[in-house]
Design a protein around this motif. Structure first.
Motif, PDB file in Angstrom:
ATOM      1  N   ALA A 107       2.424  -0.055 -12.183  1.00 54.58           N
ATOM      2  CA  ALA A 107       3.878   0.005 -11.983  1.00 54.58           C
ATOM      3  C   ALA A 107       4.538   0.637 -13.196  1.00 54.58           C
ATOM      4  CB  ALA A 107       4.433  -1.397 -11.718  1.00 54.58           C
ATOM      5  N   PRO A 108       4.265   1.919 -13.423  1.00 51.17           N
ATOM      6  CA  PRO A 108       4.853   2.564 -14.600  1.00 51.17           C
ATOM      7  C   PRO A 108       6.359   2.731 -14.404  1.00 51.17           C
ATOM      8  CG  PRO A 108       3.719   4.184 -13.228  1.00 51.17           C
ATOM      9  CD  PRO A 108       3.459   2.842 -12.605  1.00 51.17           C
ATOM     10  N   PRO A 109       7.142   2.435 -15.447  1.00 56.08           N
ATOM     11  CA  PRO A 109       8.593   2.595 -15.315  1.00 56.08           C
ATOM     12  C   PRO A 109       8.968   4.078 -15.234  1.00 56.08           C
ATOM     13  CG  PRO A 109       7.999   2.035 -17.564  1.00 56.08           C
ATOM     14  CD  PRO A 109       6.728   1.975 -16.768  1.00 56.08           C
ATOM     15  N   ALA A 110      10.080   4.329 -14.582  1.00 56.23           N
ATOM     16  CA  ALA A 110      10.672   5.672 -14.553  1.00 56.23           C
ATOM     17  C   ALA A 110       9.673   6.748 -14.140  1.00 56.23           C
ATOM     18  CB  ALA A 110      11.285   6.009 -15.917  1.00 56.23           C
ATOM     19  N   THR A 111       8.831   6.406 -13.168  1.00 56.64           N
ATOM     20  CA  THR A 111       7.873   7.381 -12.644  1.00 56.64           C
ATOM     21  C   THR A 111       8.105   7.515 -11.146  1.00 56.64           C
ATOM     22  OG1 THR A 111       6.245   6.631 -14.263  1.00 56.64           O
ATOM     23  CG2 THR A 111       5.401   7.913 -12.396  1.00 56.64           C
ATOM     24  N   PRO A 112       8.349   8.735 -10.656  1.00 58.60           N
ATOM     25  CA  PRO A 112       8.512   8.879  -9.210  1.00 58.60           C
ATOM     26  C   PRO A 112       7.265   8.350  -8.504  1.00 58.60           C
ATOM     27  CG  PRO A 112       9.131  10.899 -10.345  1.00 58.60           C
ATOM     28  CD  PRO A 112       8.492  10.012 -11.372  1.00 58.60           C
ATOM     29  N   THR A 113       7.457   7.335  -7.652  1.00 55.85           N
ATOM     30  CA  THR A 113       6.321   6.643  -7.046  1.00 55.85           C
ATOM     31  C   THR A 113       6.514   6.560  -5.541  1.00 55.85           C
ATOM     32  OG1 THR A 113       6.021   5.340  -9.062  1.00 55.85           O
ATOM     33  CG2 THR A 113       4.977   4.509  -7.065  1.00 55.85           C
ATOM     34  N   LEU A 114       5.513   7.053  -4.820  1.00 60.46           N
ATOM     35  CA  LEU A 114       5.535   7.021  -3.354  1.00 60.46           C
ATOM     36  C   LEU A 114       4.690   5.851  -2.887  1.00 60.46           C
ATOM     37  CD1 LEU A 114       6.161   8.367  -0.571  1.00 60.46           C
ATOM     38  CD2 LEU A 114       4.060   9.718  -0.910  1.00 60.46           C
ATOM     39  N   LEU A 115       5.289   4.990  -2.071  1.00 58.14           N
ATOM     40  CA  LEU A 115       4.573   3.852  -1.511  1.00 58.14           C
ATOM     41  C   LEU A 115       4.209   4.183  -0.077  1.00 58.14           C
ATOM     42  CD1 LEU A 115       7.031   1.060  -2.774  1.00 58.14           C
ATOM     43  CD2 LEU A 115       5.110   2.115  -4.008  1.00 58.14           C
ATOM     44  N   LEU A 116       2.925   4.280   0.207  1.00 60.30           N
ATOM     45  CA  LEU A 116       2.474   4.593   1.562  1.00 60.30           C
ATOM     46  C   LEU A 116       1.912   3.334   2.176  1.00 60.30           C
ATOM     47  CD1 LEU A 116       0.653   8.003   0.959  1.00 60.30           C
ATOM     48  CD2 LEU A 116       2.926   7.622   1.941  1.00 60.30           C
ATOM     49  N   ALA A 117       2.582   2.832   3.217  1.00 60.11           N
ATOM     50  CA  ALA A 117       2.161   1.598   3.854  1.00 60.11           C
ATOM     51  C   ALA A 117       1.756   1.883   5.287  1.00 60.11           C
ATOM     52  CB  ALA A 117       3.286   0.567   3.817  1.00 60.11           C
ATOM     53  N   GLY A 118       0.593   1.403   5.681  1.00 58.10           N
ATOM     54  CA  GLY A 118       0.153   1.509   7.070  1.00 58.10           C
ATOM     55  C   GLY A 118       0.069   0.120   7.673  1.00 58.10           C
ATOM     56  N   GLY A 119       0.904  -0.166   8.671  1.00 59.58           N
ATOM     57  CA  GLY A 119       0.852  -1.475   9.339  1.00 59.58           C
ATOM     58  C   GLY A 119       1.052  -2.619   8.368  1.00 59.58           C
ATOM     59  N   MET A 120       0.140  -3.598   8.420  1.00 60.41           N
ATOM     60  CA  MET A 120       0.267  -4.757   7.535  1.00 60.41           C
ATOM     61  C   MET A 120       0.109  -4.387   6.067  1.00 60.41           C
ATOM     62  SD  MET A 120       1.153  -7.116   9.421  1.00 60.41           S
ATOM     63  CE  MET A 120       1.037  -8.589   8.423  1.00 60.41           C
ATOM     64  N   LEU A 141       7.229   5.057   2.470  1.00 61.43           N
ATOM     65  CA  LEU A 141       6.955   5.685   3.766  1.00 61.43           C
ATOM     66  C   LEU A 141       6.055   4.748   4.541  1.00 61.43           C
ATOM     67  CD1 LEU A 141       6.999   7.963   5.817  1.00 61.43           C
ATOM     68  CD2 LEU A 141       5.311   9.189   4.441  1.00 61.43           C
ATOM     69  N   PHE A 142       6.561   4.298   5.686  1.00 57.36           N
ATOM     70  CA  PHE A 142       5.875   3.239   6.431  1.00 57.36           C
ATOM     71  C   PHE A 142       5.427   3.758   7.790  1.00 57.36           C
ATOM     72  CE2 PHE A 142       6.545  -0.794   9.090  1.00 57.36           C
ATOM     73  CZ  PHE A 142       5.244  -1.221   8.874  1.00 57.36           C
ATOM     74  N   ALA A 143       4.111   3.779   8.002  1.00 56.53           N
ATOM     75  CA  ALA A 143       3.561   4.168   9.306  1.00 56.53           C
ATOM     76  C   ALA A 143       3.078   2.908  10.023  1.00 56.53           C
ATOM     77  CB  ALA A 143       2.396   5.143   9.104  1.00 56.53           C
ATOM     78  N   HIS A 144       3.461   2.772  11.269  1.00 55.74           N
ATOM     79  CA  HIS A 144       3.127   1.524  11.977  1.00 55.74           C
ATOM     80  C   HIS A 144       2.931   1.783  13.458  1.00 55.74           C
ATOM     81  CE1 HIS A 144       7.305   1.124  13.615  1.00 55.74           C
ATOM     82  NE2 HIS A 144       7.540   1.922  12.592  1.00 55.74           N
ATOM     83  N   ARG A 145       2.229   0.842  14.106  1.00 58.79           N
ATOM     84  CA  ARG A 145       2.003   0.934  15.557  1.00 58.79           C
ATOM     85  C   ARG A 145       2.917  -0.027  16.309  1.00 58.79           C
ATOM     86  NH1 ARG A 145      -4.424   0.995  15.363  1.00 58.79           N
ATOM     87  NH2 ARG A 145      -4.739   3.210  14.996  1.00 58.79           N
ATOM     88  N   ILE A 165       7.725   5.646  10.434  1.00 60.93           N
ATOM     89  CA  ILE A 165       7.241   6.535  11.473  1.00 60.93           C
ATOM     90  C   ILE A 165       6.274   5.736  12.336  1.00 60.93           C
ATOM     91  CG2 ILE A 165       5.496   7.502   9.874  1.00 60.93           C
ATOM     92  CD1 ILE A 165       5.873  10.191  11.318  1.00 60.93           C
ATOM     93  N   GLN A 166       6.506   5.752  13.642  1.00 63.99           N
ATOM     94  CA  GLN A 166       5.707   4.904  14.530  1.00 63.99           C
ATOM     95  C   GLN A 166       4.658   5.717  15.283  1.00 63.99           C
ATOM     96  OE1 GLN A 166       7.929   2.525  17.369  1.00 63.99           O
ATOM     97  NE2 GLN A 166       6.156   1.224  17.781  1.00 63.99           N
ATOM     98  N   GLU A 167       3.463   5.159  15.326  1.00 68.58           N
ATOM     99  CA  GLU A 167       2.403   5.767  16.126  1.00 68.58           C
ATOM    100  C   GLU A 167       2.437   5.102  17.502  1.00 68.58           C
ATOM    101  OE1 GLU A 167      -1.613   5.213  14.612  1.00 68.58           O
ATOM    102  OE2 GLU A 167      -2.426   5.798  16.547  1.00 68.58           O
ATOM    103  N   ARG A 168       2.985   5.792  18.482  1.00 71.18           N
ATOM    104  CA  ARG A 168       3.081   5.210  19.827  1.00 71.18           C
ATOM    105  C   ARG A 168       1.835   5.505  20.646  1.00 71.18           C
ATOM    106  NH1 ARG A 168       8.356   6.262  18.476  1.00 71.18           N
ATOM    107  NH2 ARG A 168       9.771   4.502  18.860  1.00 71.18           N
ATOM    108  N   SER A 169       1.144   6.586  20.302  1.00 72.94           N
ATOM    109  CA  SER A 169      -0.129   6.901  20.962  1.00 72.94           C
ATOM    110  C   SER A 169      -0.968   7.692  19.966  1.00 72.94           C
ATOM    111  CB  SER A 169       0.100   7.728  22.230  1.00 72.94           C
ATOM    112  OG  SER A 169       0.216   9.098  21.894  1.00 72.94           O
TER     113      SER A 169
END
Lengths: 259, 305
Positions: A107-120, A141-145, A165-169
């Motif tokens: 968790a570096p301070p003042a660093t552009p950080t992208l959080l990629l979450a898939g489902g749980m 950025l959250f990808a989920h079903r 962003i949802q994965e519907r199929s």
């Protein structure tokens, strides 16, 4: 990669603080704070309800979602025998807990950080966002079903720049992967953190290595002990050597692990 | 104050609770959950001459009241153990027992030679029973003649340290194997190692373990373990260490009633990582339940019909 000792980790018995709801496949599990003063988001804990008896001899590992003075929260998706029992906990049921375990995300301070979450995989990022020294540098950025209502996303999206962003199929997958990769491309020179299903992590790792983007992935494995003893949760490190996900991870720099 | 000390095979333990190989790492992993000095003994993860990466994943599976494992003796090798782990263990206070894994009689001898030179190693446990490595222990563990040969070789190189032979239950007559160990000069036998088992995933139509077969442990095997310990106690005169599904002080006493000098706690360490310490705490209460304040009086006092 530092092998962390867990000298201060104790086993505690704590109360389930939830209410009795109809069992759902997605459960927010809140327990009494077992006396934890601090933790590092990305760390996990082992949970085992006291009344399980001997039928299920293992605890279950869950990423710590958030901690406050009174309580600790996990997100649990029902996938098997242990999680279905955890989803049916009743108020004041006693849960045996040992943690925080493992290493956690940088968790570096003042660093552009992208959080990629898939489902749980969104679970650890709730605490990550709450504890980060400079949340204005974070992008989730959250990808989920399943429906977004099942996840703690809305709560988090109020605090940082976020998109879902949802994965519907399965047809949606190429689009989702393209979105993930495009988002990562904006973080060359920054940091990408990912937590989610294994194929999701493989995608992130492949792209991070290809574009030389600094990235960390949180792995999920079946665990028996959670403390580095049983050797049941190993993965291969960058040199092809078996390392315990519980003790050496669960978070690995993408160059240091084979997923 | 009930005296929990036990003495057998030249070992003096402060209580009969020993943690079993492969379930307690090198002990250090558990140092935050209890004082390692309180344990009767620690049998460390199986050691081989050279480091081993072990079997491919997945290599553990939870089963009703138990688990399967096919770790394949992943370990850093005996030299790394002696250099990096043993000095950190409280070996002056707690018996550190080295579990040895090898594929040939000379390798077992060499390993015993290396370990027996160490002051911090209290005893050697010979793993002739690991069913996970096809070219390995299973050959020794299922053939009494081989068990005797390996025991003789290890004993020769043990420099007087107690030699414990750990027996496999995957045999027709485990008492014959115990007899062979005794004939080979073993100071004690420990039993049982895991029962060979298998799990299947109907969704993938594959075995759950990459190794296909694995060793079953946990409460599910306790009745088999009790039977084996009973048969062996009646056959040999050397001390017997009971292993198999012990999760409570009551379970430990069941083995002691059969005649076990001590017990090892394995899969129970996964129920919660302080479980072995809890069993020690609970032992006096369980003894009172069995109407005794003496392990010596309880030992072998099983009333047979």
């Amino acid at each position: 990669m530092v092998e962390r000792n867990c000298r201060e980790v104790k086993v505690r018995e704590v109360r389930f603080l939830g209410t009795w709801d109809e069992p759902s496949d997605f459960v927010e599990l809140t327990l009494d704070n077992p006396g934890w003063e601090s933790y590092r988001p990305g760390q996990f804990a082992m949970l085992r309800a006291k009344h399980w008896g001997l039928e299920l001899p293992w605890g279950r590992p869950f990423s710590i979602s958030r901690v406050d003075a009174e309580s600790v929260t996990f997100f649990v998706q029902v996938v098997g025998r242990g999680t279905s029992r955890l989803a049916r906990l009743r108020p004041d049921d006693v849960v045996i807990i040992w943690g925080p375990l493992g290493n956690g995300f940088s968790a570096p301070p003042a660093t552009p950080t992208l959080l990629l979450a898939g489902g749980m995989g969104i679970a650890p990022f709730r605490g990550y966002i709450e504890n980060h020294p400079s949340p204005e540098f974070l992008h989730l950025l959250f990808a989920h079903r399943a429906s977004i209502d099942f996840y703690p996303y809305l709560n988090m999206s109020e605090k940082v720049r976020a998109e879902s962003i949802q994965e519907r199929s399965p047809d949606d997958l190429p689009l989702i992967i393209a979105r993930l990769e495009a988002a990562m491309d904006e973080y060359e020179g920054g940091l990408v953190l990912a937590c989610g299903p294994t194929p999701f992590l493989r995608t992130v790792q492949a792209h991070a290595l290809k574009k030389n983007i600094r990235a960390e992935v949180s792995l999920e494995k079946t665990m028996a002990c959670g403390v580095g003893a049983c050797l049941g949760c190993v993965c291969k490190d960058g040199q092809g050597k078996h390392v315990q996900v519980c003790a050496r991870g669960p978070v690995f720099a993408t160059a240091d692990v084979q997923i | 104050m009930i005296d929990l000390r036990v003495e057998f095979a030249g070992l003096v333990l402060k209580n009969p609770i020993i943690t079993a190989s492969g379930t307690f790492g090198f002990g250090l992993e558990f140092s935050s959950f209890g004082d390692l000095k309180r344990l009767g003994g620690i049998v460390v993860k199986g050691l081989s001459l050279k480091p081993r990466e072990g079997n491919p994943m997945p290599r553990v599976a939870e089963t009703p009241c138990g688990m399967l494992n096919a770790i394949g003796i992943q370990n850093p090798g005996v030299e790394a153990f002696l250099r990096d782990k043993l000095p950190l263990l409280p070996w002056r206070e707690t018996a550190i027992i080295a579990n040895m894994y090898a594929c040939t009689v000379p390798e077992f001898g060499e390993l015993a030679g290396v370990l027996s030179g160490e002051e911090g190693v209290a005893a050697l446990e010979v793993n002739v029973s690991c069913p996970n490595v096809t070219h390995g222990g299973a050959v020794f563990g299922q053939d009494p003649t081989q068990i005797r040969k390996v025991t003789e070789e290890v004993k020769k190189r043990a420099k007087g340290k107690p030699v414990i032979v750990k027996l496999s239950p995957n045999v027709t007559d485990i008492a014959l194997c115990a007899q062979a160990a005794e004939d080979g000069g073993a100071d004690a036998v420990s039993l049982i190692n895991t029962l060979l088992g298998m799990a299947v995933d109907i969704r993938t139509r594959k075995p759950t373990l990459a190794n296909v077969l694995g060793g079953l442990s946990g409460p599910a095997i306790k009745p088999v373990a009790l039977r084996c310990v009973h048969q062996v106690c009646r056959k040999v005169s050397i001390p017997v260490i009971g292993i198999g599904g012990i999760v409570s002080a009551e379970d430990a006493l069941e083995f002691i009633l059969l005649g076990a000098a001590a017990v090892q706690v394995g899969t129970a360490n996964f129920l919660r990582p302080d479980q072995s310490f809890r069993i020690i705490d609970d032992l006096p209460r369980a003894m009172i339940k069995a109407h005794s304040d003496s392990l010596g009086e309880l030992r072998g006092s099983l009333k047979l019909p």
